[in-house]
Design a protein around this motif. Structure first.
Motif, PDB file in Angstrom:
ATOM      1  N   ILE A   1     -23.309  -3.888 -20.001  1.00 13.88           N
ATOM      2  CA  ILE A   1     -23.459  -2.829 -18.980  1.00 13.88           C
ATOM      3  C   ILE A   1     -22.162  -2.027 -18.861  1.00 13.88           C
ATOM      4  N   CYS A   2     -21.044  -2.705 -19.099  1.00 16.32           N
ATOM      5  CA  CYS A   2     -19.738  -2.011 -19.046  1.00 16.32           C
ATOM      6  C   CYS A   2     -19.495  -1.141 -20.292  1.00 16.32           C
ATOM      7  N   GLY A   3     -20.409  -1.204 -21.245  1.00 19.07           N
ATOM      8  CA  GLY A   3     -20.270  -0.338 -22.427  1.00 19.07           C
ATOM      9  C   GLY A   3     -19.911  -1.059 -23.721  1.00 19.07           C
ATOM     10  N   PHE A   4     -20.075  -2.404 -23.727  1.00 20.52           N
ATOM     11  CA  PHE A   4     -19.735  -3.161 -24.947  1.00 20.52           C
ATOM     12  C   PHE A   4     -20.948  -3.990 -25.387  1.00 20.52           C
ATOM     13  N   PRO A   5     -21.944  -3.337 -25.990  1.00 17.27           N
ATOM     14  CA  PRO A   5     -23.222  -4.006 -26.262  1.00 17.27           C
ATOM     15  C   PRO A   5     -23.150  -5.141 -27.277  1.00 17.27           C
ATOM     16  N   THR A   6     -22.160  -5.127 -28.181  1.00 11.63           N
ATOM     17  CA  THR A   6     -22.155  -6.163 -29.231  1.00 11.63           C
ATOM     18  C   THR A   6     -21.183  -7.297 -28.929  1.00 11.63           C
ATOM     19  N   ILE A   7     -20.633  -7.296 -27.721  1.00 11.42           N
ATOM     20  CA  ILE A   7     -19.509  -8.217 -27.500  1.00 11.42           C
ATOM     21  C   ILE A   7     -19.895  -9.697 -27.544  1.00 11.42           C
ATOM     22  N   TYR A   8     -21.076 -10.035 -27.063  1.00 11.31           N
ATOM     23  CA  TYR A   8     -21.475 -11.452 -27.118  1.00 11.31           C
ATOM     24  C   TYR A   8     -21.511 -11.912 -28.584  1.00 11.31           C
ATOM     25  N   HIS A   9     -22.159 -11.109 -29.402  1.00  8.45           N
ATOM     26  CA  HIS A   9     -22.253 -11.425 -30.827  1.00  8.45           C
ATOM     27  C   HIS A   9     -20.843 -11.554 -31.450  1.00  8.45           C
ATOM     28  N   ASP A  10     -19.979 -10.593 -31.129  1.00 13.19           N
ATOM     29  CA  ASP A  10     -18.624 -10.586 -31.710  1.00 13.19           C
ATOM     30  C   ASP A  10     -17.805 -11.799 -31.250  1.00 13.19           C
ATOM     31  N   ALA A  11     -17.912 -12.119 -29.959  1.00  8.55           N
ATOM     32  CA  ALA A  11     -17.155 -13.257 -29.419  1.00  8.55           C
ATOM     33  C   ALA A  11     -17.657 -14.562 -30.030  1.00  8.55           C
ATOM     34  N   LYS A  12     -18.973 -14.646 -30.177  1.00  5.16           N
ATOM     35  CA  LYS A  12     -19.596 -15.829 -30.771  1.00  5.16           C
ATOM     36  C   LYS A  12     -19.094 -16.019 -32.207  1.00  5.16           C
ATOM     37  N   GLU A  13     -19.060 -14.929 -32.936  1.00  8.58           N
ATOM     38  CA  GLU A  13     -18.609 -14.962 -34.323  1.00  8.58           C
ATOM     39  C   GLU A  13     -17.146 -15.419 -34.388  1.00  8.58           C
ATOM     40  N   LEU A  14     -16.336 -14.884 -33.488  1.00  5.84           N
ATOM     41  CA  LEU A  14     -14.920 -15.256 -33.461  1.00  5.84           C
ATOM     42  C   LEU A  14     -14.740 -16.738 -33.117  1.00  5.84           C
TER      43      LEU A  14
END
Ligand code: AMP
Ligand code: MN
Ligand code: MN
Ligand code: MN
Length: 301
Positions: free
Chosen positions: A134-147
């Motif tokens: 909602i804050c404007g970072f739609p892929t962040i869950y995926h990216d954090a998970k990958e990291l």
């Protein structure tokens, strides 16, 4: 107050405490949580720094310990690895970290708690991802998970992605702006975690034969009154010790922590809380056990 450096620990003192090692660091992280070094690289770094005793204490996981131990044996590194964990707990709306040291990582009570904590981490990460979308970072869950890969996912992973992608200028800013808890509700993407209680963490650590140590008591942003309440609660639920020595602590803070140990009959631990190489702190650096403290390792032999 006289301070003993770990580099010149007098031999008699070590002997009377039953611990034959000199350089000691009982708090560190690997890629199995939010550290940036693999267990092997962490061990190599500790070895380069001539550390004798190192505890790996990843957030709510023991997954890096076997790999670290195997590396020590394969390379015949003269380092004693202490099996550890850092368990996130909830107390009176605060997030308090309890370090378990010298644990049997296969203990079933501990394993059960780890599974529960991992589920809480996953749920929190999903909710945080939704709020950050909602804050404007739609892929962040995926990216954090990958990291995070096969390690425990933490807010540090979200902060690293926000920083990497240029949305904040420091990791701290990610906490200040989005995922930290300042004030009653926290920042825009703060999600209240579902951690176990301090008592549950202490019990699981004791079931696993370990010592339960309150991590970094100075870092909870508590008033003196609340910190005392926390320490009293911790000792009432049979917590064993406090981290009285962290690299960032000034002498007054160390003296204060030591006084709490003496007042509530708690043991003393020390560790760098190493996450990644940086110029302010490192493995084993600036760790000095105050004279008069009862080291937690006295319990171990
Ligand atoms: P979590 O366990 O998911 O709550 O993630 C917390 C981790 O983020 C901590 O263990 C720290 O390593 C890291 N961190 C870095 N800066 C902060 C901060 N300002 N507040 C809380 N955690 C921070
Ligand atoms: Mn961390
Ligand atoms: Mn911590
Ligand atoms: Mn830590």
């Amino acid at each position: 107050m006289a301070l003993l450096s770990t580099t010149d620990f007098p031999h008699e003192i070590v002997k009377t405490e039953g611990f034959a090692h000199k350089r000691i660091d009982l708090h560190s992280h690997t890629t199995y949580s939010d550290g940036t070094l693999s267990p092997q690289s962490l061990i190599d770094r500790a070895s380069n720094f001539q550390i004798d005793v190192l505890a790996i204490t990843d957030h709510d996981t023991v997954a890096g310990l076997d790999i670290a131990q195997k590396h020590i044996e394969d390379k015949k590194i003269p380092l004693k690895l202490i099996a550890g964990i850092e368990i996130s707990t909830a107390w009176q709306g605060f997030e308090i970290h309890i370090v378990g040291l010298n644990i049997d990582k296969t203990n079933s009570d501990l394993q059960t708690l780890i599974v529960r904590q991992q589920q809480a981490r996953e749920q929190r990460a999903i909710s945080m991802g939704e709020k950050l979308a909602i804050c404007g970072f739609p892929t962040i869950y995926h990216d954090a998970k990958e990291l995070a890969g096969q390690g425990s996912i933490t807010r540090a992973h979200f902060a690293k992605i926000l920083h990497r992608d240029g949305h904040v200028s420091t990791m701290q800013q990610a906490f200040d702006k989005y995922i930290g808890k300042k004030g009653s509700k926290g920042q825009r993407a703060y999600v209240k975690p579902n951690w176990c209680s301090i008592e549950e963490a202490v019990k699981a650590i004791h079931q696993a034969g370990g010592s339960a140590v309150m991590a970094h008591p100075i870092r909870y942003d508590l008033s003196a009154k609340w910190l005392r309440r926390l320490i009293i609660h911790f000792s009432e639920v049979a917590g064993d010790g406090l981290e009285v020595v962290l690299p960032q602590m000034n002498p007054e803070q160390r003296a204060k922590m030591l006084a709490y140990c003496q007042e509530y009959n708690l043991l003393a631990s020390m560790g760098s809380d190493f996450h990644y190489p940086n110029k302010w702190s490192d493995l084993g650096r600036n760790l000095t056990m105050p004279v008069g403290a009862k080291p937690v390792w006295a319990q171990w032999q």
